[in-house]
Write a protein that holds these residues in place. Sequence first.
Motif, PDB file in Angstrom:
ATOM      1  N   GLY A 138       0.831  -1.197   0.000  1.00  0.00           N
ATOM      2  CA  GLY A 138       0.000   0.000   0.000  1.00  0.00           C
ATOM      3  C   GLY A 138       0.860   1.238   0.000  1.00  0.00           C
ATOM      4  O   GLY A 138       1.974   1.238   0.537  1.00  0.00           O
ATOM      5  N   GLU A 139       0.356   2.295  -0.583  1.00  0.00           N
ATOM      6  CA  GLU A 139       1.141   3.517  -0.762  1.00  0.00           C
ATOM      7  C   GLU A 139       1.609   4.091   0.573  1.00  0.00           C
ATOM      8  O   GLU A 139       0.803   4.364   1.463  1.00  0.00           O
ATOM      9  N   GLY A 140       2.909   4.258   0.710  1.00  0.00           N
ATOM     10  CA  GLY A 140       3.482   4.864   1.902  1.00  0.00           C
ATOM     11  C   GLY A 140       3.599   3.955   3.109  1.00  0.00           C
ATOM     12  O   GLY A 140       4.295   4.284   4.066  1.00  0.00           O
ATOM     13  N   ALA A 141       2.936   2.780   3.099  1.00  0.00           N
ATOM     14  CA  ALA A 141       2.904   1.932   4.291  1.00  0.00           C
ATOM     15  C   ALA A 141       4.280   1.383   4.636  1.00  0.00           C
ATOM     16  O   ALA A 141       4.600   1.190   5.799  1.00  0.00           O
ATOM     17  N   GLY A 142       5.087   1.119   3.629  1.00  0.00           N
ATOM     18  CA  GLY A 142       6.397   0.540   3.871  1.00  0.00           C
ATOM     19  C   GLY A 142       7.537   1.515   3.654  1.00  0.00           C
ATOM     20  O   GLY A 142       8.651   1.099   3.318  1.00  0.00           O
ATOM     21  N   GLU A 143       7.277   2.812   3.853  1.00  0.00           N
ATOM     22  CA  GLU A 143       8.335   3.821   3.714  1.00  0.00           C
ATOM     23  C   GLU A 143       8.343   4.715   4.955  1.00  0.00           C
ATOM     24  O   GLU A 143       7.288   5.085   5.471  1.00  0.00           O
ATOM     25  N   TRP A 144       9.547   5.031   5.398  1.00  0.00           N
ATOM     26  CA  TRP A 144       9.709   5.879   6.581  1.00  0.00           C
ATOM     27  C   TRP A 144      10.782   6.922   6.303  1.00  0.00           C
ATOM     28  O   TRP A 144      11.851   6.600   5.777  1.00  0.00           O
ATOM     29  N   LEU A 145      10.507   8.162   6.676  1.00  0.00           N
ATOM     30  CA  LEU A 145      11.521   9.218   6.647  1.00  0.00           C
ATOM     31  C   LEU A 145      11.851   9.559   8.087  1.00  0.00           C
ATOM     32  O   LEU A 145      11.007  10.054   8.840  1.00  0.00           O
ATOM     33  N   ILE A 146      13.097   9.289   8.463  1.00  0.00           N
ATOM     34  CA  ILE A 146      13.566   9.516   9.829  1.00  0.00           C
ATOM     35  C   ILE A 146      14.424  10.780   9.822  1.00  0.00           C
ATOM     36  O   ILE A 146      15.372  10.890   9.031  1.00  0.00           O
ATOM     37  N   VAL A 147      14.090  11.713  10.680  1.00  0.00           N
ATOM     38  CA  VAL A 147      14.840  12.966  10.785  1.00  0.00           C
ATOM     39  C   VAL A 147      15.557  12.983  12.129  1.00  0.00           C
ATOM     40  O   VAL A 147      14.924  12.899  13.191  1.00  0.00           O
ATOM     41  N   LEU A 148      16.876  13.090  12.077  1.00  0.00           N
ATOM     42  CA  LEU A 148      17.687  13.093  13.290  1.00  0.00           C
ATOM     43  C   LEU A 148      17.821  14.527  13.790  1.00  0.00           C
ATOM     44  O   LEU A 148      18.868  15.170  13.671  1.00  0.00           O
ATOM     45  N   GLY A 149      16.731  15.036  14.318  1.00  0.00           N
ATOM     46  CA  GLY A 149      16.726  16.414  14.793  1.00  0.00           C
ATOM     47  C   GLY A 149      17.508  16.572  16.085  1.00  0.00           C
ATOM     48  O   GLY A 149      17.647  15.636  16.870  1.00  0.00           O
ATOM     49  N   ALA A 150      18.001  17.772  16.339  1.00  0.00           N
ATOM     50  CA  ALA A 150      18.796  18.025  17.546  1.00  0.00           C
ATOM     51  C   ALA A 150      17.973  17.796  18.807  1.00  0.00           C
ATOM     52  O   ALA A 150      18.501  17.326  19.824  1.00  0.00           O
ATOM     53  N   ASP A 151      16.683  18.101  18.757  1.00  0.00           N
ATOM     54  CA  ASP A 151      15.835  17.961  19.939  1.00  0.00           C
ATOM     55  C   ASP A 151      15.146  16.607  20.026  1.00  0.00           C
ATOM     56  O   ASP A 151      14.809  16.162  21.130  1.00  0.00           O
ATOM     57  N   ALA A 152      14.910  15.975  18.884  1.00  0.00           N
ATOM     58  CA  ALA A 152      14.188  14.703  18.882  1.00  0.00           C
ATOM     59  C   ALA A 152      14.380  14.008  17.545  1.00  0.00           C
ATOM     60  O   ALA A 152      14.665  14.646  16.525  1.00  0.00           O
ATOM     61  N   VAL A 153      14.200  12.697  17.574  1.00  0.00           N
ATOM     62  CA  VAL A 153      14.134  11.920  16.338  1.00  0.00           C
ATOM     63  C   VAL A 153      12.667  11.846  15.945  1.00  0.00           C
ATOM     64  O   VAL A 153      11.816  11.440  16.743  1.00  0.00           O
ATOM     65  N   THR A 154      12.353  12.270  14.733  1.00  0.00           N
ATOM     66  CA  THR A 154      10.978  12.187  14.251  1.00  0.00           C
ATOM     67  C   THR A 154      10.914  11.241  13.062  1.00  0.00           C
ATOM     68  O   THR A 154      11.916  11.041  12.355  1.00  0.00           O
ATOM     69  N   VAL A 155       9.741  10.669  12.835  1.00  0.00           N
ATOM     70  CA  VAL A 155       9.581   9.726  11.730  1.00  0.00           C
ATOM     71  C   VAL A 155       8.168   9.865  11.172  1.00  0.00           C
ATOM     72  O   VAL A 155       7.222  10.128  11.910  1.00  0.00           O
ATOM     73  N   GLU A 156       8.065   9.728   9.868  1.00  0.00           N
ATOM     74  CA  GLU A 156       6.758   9.731   9.222  1.00  0.00           C
ATOM     75  C   GLU A 156       6.787   8.763   8.052  1.00  0.00           C
ATOM     76  O   GLU A 156       7.842   8.477   7.482  1.00  0.00           O
ATOM     77  N   HIS A 157       5.614   8.224   7.727  1.00  0.00           N
ATOM     78  CA  HIS A 157       5.497   7.415   6.523  1.00  0.00           C
ATOM     79  C   HIS A 157       5.482   8.375   5.341  1.00  0.00           C
ATOM     80  O   HIS A 157       4.575   9.200   5.208  1.00  0.00           O
ATOM     81  N   ALA A 158       6.502   8.288   4.516  1.00  0.00           N
ATOM     82  CA  ALA A 158       6.590   9.234   3.401  1.00  0.00           C
ATOM     83  C   ALA A 158       7.511   8.699   2.325  1.00  0.00           C
ATOM     84  O   ALA A 158       8.518   8.041   2.604  1.00  0.00           O
ATOM     85  N   HIS A 159       7.130   8.975   1.083  1.00  0.00           N
ATOM     86  CA  HIS A 159       8.011   8.710  -0.054  1.00  0.00           C
ATOM     87  C   HIS A 159       8.834   9.977  -0.240  1.00  0.00           C
ATOM     88  O   HIS A 159       8.327  11.018  -0.645  1.00  0.00           O
ATOM     89  N   ALA A 160      10.110   9.911   0.144  1.00  0.00           N
ATOM     90  CA  ALA A 160      10.928  11.125   0.169  1.00  0.00           C
ATOM     91  C   ALA A 160      12.374  10.747  -0.109  1.00  0.00           C
ATOM     92  O   ALA A 160      12.753   9.581  -0.122  1.00  0.00           O
ATOM     93  N   LYS A 161      13.183  11.758  -0.304  1.00  0.00           N
ATOM     94  CA  LYS A 161      14.615  11.550  -0.522  1.00  0.00           C
ATOM     95  C   LYS A 161      15.356  11.859   0.766  1.00  0.00           C
ATOM     96  O   LYS A 161      15.245  12.948   1.320  1.00  0.00           O
ATOM     97  N   GLY A 162      16.101  10.879   1.270  1.00  0.00           N
ATOM     98  CA  GLY A 162      16.877  11.088   2.479  1.00  0.00           C
ATOM     99  C   GLY A 162      18.351  11.288   2.168  1.00  0.00           C
ATOM    100  O   GLY A 162      18.806  11.027   1.047  1.00  0.00           O
ATOM    101  N   ASP A 163      19.106  11.741   3.151  1.00  0.00           N
ATOM    102  CA  ASP A 163      20.556  11.839   2.970  1.00  0.00           C
ATOM    103  C   ASP A 163      21.156  10.461   2.726  1.00  0.00           C
ATOM    104  O   ASP A 163      22.175  10.325   2.042  1.00  0.00           O
TER     105      ASP A 163
END
Length: 242
Positions: A176-201
């Motif tokens: 299903g669309e987006g169900a098996g994709e995660w964008l993890i952001v290593l923020g200075a204050d917190a690690v956040t994550v969302e289901h998203a089709h995106a380009k990561g580092d």
Amino acid sequence: MTRPDYPALLRADTDRLLHVADGHFDRPVPTCPGWTVERLVGHVGRVHRRAAAWLTTGGGAAEIERPPGSGSLVDWVRRGLDELLAAQAAVDPAQTVETWDGPRHSAFWVRRMAVETALHRVDGELAAGAPTPIDTALAVDGVDELFEVSIPHRGTGRLHRGGETIHLHATDPDLGEGAGEWLIVLGADAVTVEHAHAKGDVAVRGSASDLLLLLWNRVDSAGLGVFGDRTILERWRSAVTV
């Protein structure tokens, strides 16, 4: 994607662990340094009983019996699993349950135990032979659980977080669309994550099972597709030792 059938998967992975452990109790477990297969199986029996105690008493202070010797260990683990599933079946799905992280959804413990047992089943297989994949739906849910429960509770160790991004992409069909994709952001204050089709580092592609095993330090990235700055992934794996 449908929700994993936690009780059925929990029983299947426990049965598989006990099957692969048979005749191999003295073998070392490479993914749990210092443990033998006997200790691994005993640990699974204890955590099942601990989860059952949380469900029945609302707290984790209950004293949990120590595992018996290998001659009666299999039956002891099966009884513990039955206790856990009976305790879960008695919970009203509409109510919350007590956990070490405060009140949570009624399925918290059966979900937690399904993921942990699947991972330990793989540990047992790695000790006794070749591993088999974790159920796809459970693996996807297990990645979600890692970021919803384990990372907020355990933290990320000494990981440097400067806004870097990691994109995970499960390649299993029919997720299903987006169900098996995660964008993890290593923020200075917190690690956040969302289901998203995106380009990561850095981007990692593989089966949901392999992604979950990678995040839980059961496999390395050798068999996965890694694109971009691989050092970010290796920093994560070195620091976040769940």
